[in-house]
Design a protein around this motif. Structure first.
Motif: not given
Length: 667
Positions: A247-276
């Motif tokens: 995942l790529l962010f600017d300094k204000q925490g805005r998401l610029i881009s993310f890889s197709p498997n970012a959501s799956a990686a976050l979910n696999s760790l039980g992290i409740d953050y949805a990039p979209d």
């Protein structure tokens, strides 16, 4: 009660006179907040109810001073993106509002006044009600007023005279619109046009909406430039895990881009953050900025997942590599490079309305040339949509994955334009930015460069720019190292460049280079069959994007619109339709809803209003430019150097424009 209040004119606001509103206000307070059947607008009645419930003092005479000196400077710095993008509007208002008993001010997202400009006498009067930098205008602290009520409703708002909740503000009228972050529509600030009641004008609503939209557009461009720099300097090889989400962010925490498997990686760790969902992520503990909007606190982010994106020692943004918690390393593997946005099959030219033969011919020609690397010159009067065409050409071209960078060549002096085009190194000249500055040509590398008003480019810069087109290399001001560039050039002008070449005001070789493919856009008077469609599209857009009662055109009104000569072209037509949408209480718009100067038999520009007199009908940009130049030359008492400095253009450009409009230097 305090100082003597100026006499308030009995101006009609909606269906109620000022006296009726004053009586309603007293009745509201005496009955403890009974707001039913009051002869005031719903937006005002609802605001009064909020003020009463929040304990606002109705006898308050002035806005509280919330920030002083160092605190104010810190807040201005914290809102530097907003302040910088609002600067062109404030500078324009500084000229237009001179001697018009009107002031314009900018607030942050909390309603705190950051900057204020305008008529000196009105600024002095404003001191009496605490309308100064650092004052607070949220409803909670200053009652019903355009800024606070616009913040509460997220709608363009006009509060006139007795509609104010606090006694001290009743001699005033104000109009405000919210400025939102293009990323997620979070409120960044408010812009407000104010003056004593005598300057009340319903046309201030579309004016302030237009200014707010201009600031938001500049914010979007600034964000795009920041993100482009982050993408340029991010490390695509960051990380060592084959199946990690990136995942790529600017300094204000805005998401610029993310890889197709970012959501799956976050979910696999039980992290409740949805990039979209585009929810901001706090990275302050790693050097990011503090976030005032709703955001994810980022407590789940591990330090070894984060790598700052730096350029010349400055942190631009952050890369996050989230390792997958799955044991199967063969799943969810990705390329190490962050994905680029996919190109849609949608034709960008479908966003531009036109059924007339001339429009279709111009659009077809633009579609054909878009897929080539050839330079394009777009010709047409002010307001015909040249930039919209340029954007569509870019989005259709092979350069669409790169940025679309635009620059108005008539908006800067020669020296500033040179720096804007080519950039500069640190110390290149007095006032140069620390660390230097990337120029628009360099910023457009891999994308498209749109130069508006190319005919205003000073002669001294033209050979340098021609050399860039020939060699595809630039030199930043003050540097001896060439920088290779590859970009698509699109230029536009409303001037007759052939005549400018014959008059020695434009280089022939540059003209031939620019005009490889020329696209001419007819004025609205030459494509009257498009007026109805453009009007309806504007109506639909306002109905959908603003909280207004849905409106419809009567047949008589549509006939009047189609039969009118629109000297300001599409921009003027859109302004008039927007004004009717916001100001009319009728569901079906009729002839009576047309602004003054636009009703059948009336002439919108006949009397040529004075510079900045927005109580008069909207007029063409050429007329405004002419009157602005006249005012600047008069104000400078014939000192052309000073007049050019006030206007922000080169002195040679000033002489060209005076010749264009038949103006003479006063003796």
């Amino acid at each position: 009660m305090g100082r003597e209040q100026p006499k308030k004119p009995q101006v009609k606001t909606g269906l109620s006179s000022q006296r009726d509103v004053d009586n309603a206000w007293e009745k509201f307070l005496c009955t403890g907040g009974h707001a039913e059947n009051l002869p005031v607008r719903d937006i005002i009645a609802n605001s009064w109810e909020r003020c009463l419930s929040q304990g606002v003092n109705p006898e308050q005479q002035a806005a509280p001073l919330v920030a002083l000196d160092d605190t104010l400077q810190a807040l201005q710095h914290k809102n530097s993106d907003l302040v910088n993008c609002a600067r062109p509007v404030l500078e324009q208002a500084r000229v237009f509002l001179h001697d018009l008993e009107t002031i314009l001010f900018l607030t942050d997202y909390q309603g705190l006044n950051l900057q204020i400009v305008g008529d000196q006498r009105t600024l002095y009067e404003a001191n009496g009600i605490g309308l100064v930098p650092g004052s607070g205008w949220n409803e909670v602290v200053s009652g019903s007023n355009a800024v606070g009520t616009a913040m509460a409703t997220r709608r363009p708002t006009q509060v006139h005279g007795e509609e104010h909740y606090c006694q001290g503000f009743k001699p005033w009228t104000c109009t405000a619109a919210v400025i939102a972050d293009p990323y997620d529509n979070q409120m960044m600030g408010v812009i407000d046009l104010s003056g004593l009641c005598s300057i009340y004008d319903k046309f201030h609503v579309p004016l302030i909406v237009a200014w707010a939209s201009q600031i938001q557009a500049d914010l979007a461009k600034r964000t795009a430039e920041q993100w482009s720099a982050i993408l340029e300097h991010s490390n695509s090889d960051f990380g060592h895990y084959r199946n990690s989400g990136k995942l790529l962010f600017d300094k204000q925490g805005r998401l610029i881009s993310f890889s197709p498997n970012a959501s799956a990686a976050l979910n696999s760790l039980g992290i409740d953050y949805a990039p979209d969902t585009k929810r901001r992520l706090s990275l302050q503990k790693f050097g990011g900025e503090s976030i005032v909007y709703p955001h994810d606190q980022g407590s789940w982010v591990s330090e070894d997942w984060v790598e700052p994106v730096r350029h010349k020692g400055e942190v631009l943004g952050f890369q996050l590599l989230v390792p997958s918690g799955r044991s199967d390393s063969s799943r969810h593997s990705v390329s190490s490079e962050l994905p680029r946005p996919t190109k849609s099959n949608f034709d960008p030219f479908d966003n531009i309305y036109g059924n007339s033969p001339s429009f279709k011919a111009s659009a077809d020609k633009a579609r054909k040339v878009a897929t080539t690397p050839l330079p394009v010159l777009i010709l047409g009067d002010t307001g015909v949509g040249k930039e919209v065409f340029a954007q569509a050409i870019h989005e259709t071209s092979n350069y669409s994955k790169g940025p679309f960078i635009d620059l108005n060549c008539g908006a800067f002096s020669k020296d500033i334009l040179s720096s804007e085009l080519f950039g500069h190194v640190e110390g290149a000249f007095t006032g140069s930015k620390k660390g230097g500055m990337i120029g628009k040509i360099e910023a457009a590398n891999g994308g498209s460069l749109f130069l508006d008003e190319i005919g205003e480019m000073p002669l001294e810069i033209q050979p340098v720019f021609l050399r860039v087109l020939q060699e595809r290399k630039i030199y930043r001001v003050g540097d001896i190292k060439p920088i290779s560039v590859d970009f698509r050039l699109i230029a536009a002008t409303n001037r007759d460049l052939k005549k400018a070449v014959n008059d020695g005001l434009f280089r022939k070789d540059l003209f031939f280079r620019l005009s490889t493919v020329t696209i001419s856009l007819d004025p609205l008077s030459g494509r009257k069959e498009d007026i109805e469609g453009i009007s309806k599209l504007t109506l639909d857009r306002v109905n959908k994007s603003h909280a207004v009662t849905p409106k419809y055109f009567s047949s008589a009104l549509m006939s009047a619109l189609k039969n009118r000569e629109w000297s300001g072209n599409i921009r003027e037509l859109v302004n008039v339709v927007e004004c009717m949408c916001f100001m009319s209480q009728n569901e079906t718009l009729k002839l009576d809803d047309l602004p003054d100067g636009y009703k059948p038999g009336e002439t919108a520009i006949g009397s040529e209003p004075s510079v900045g007199d927005f109580s008069q009908p909207l007029c063409s940009l050429d007329t405004v430019e002419k009157k602005t130049i006249e005012a600047a030359v008069k104000q400078s008492e014939g000192n052309m150097t000073q007049a050019a400095k006030v206007l922000g253009i080169a002195k040679s450009t000033l002489y060209q424009k005076m010749k264009k409009y038949g103006l003479k230097k006063p003796h």
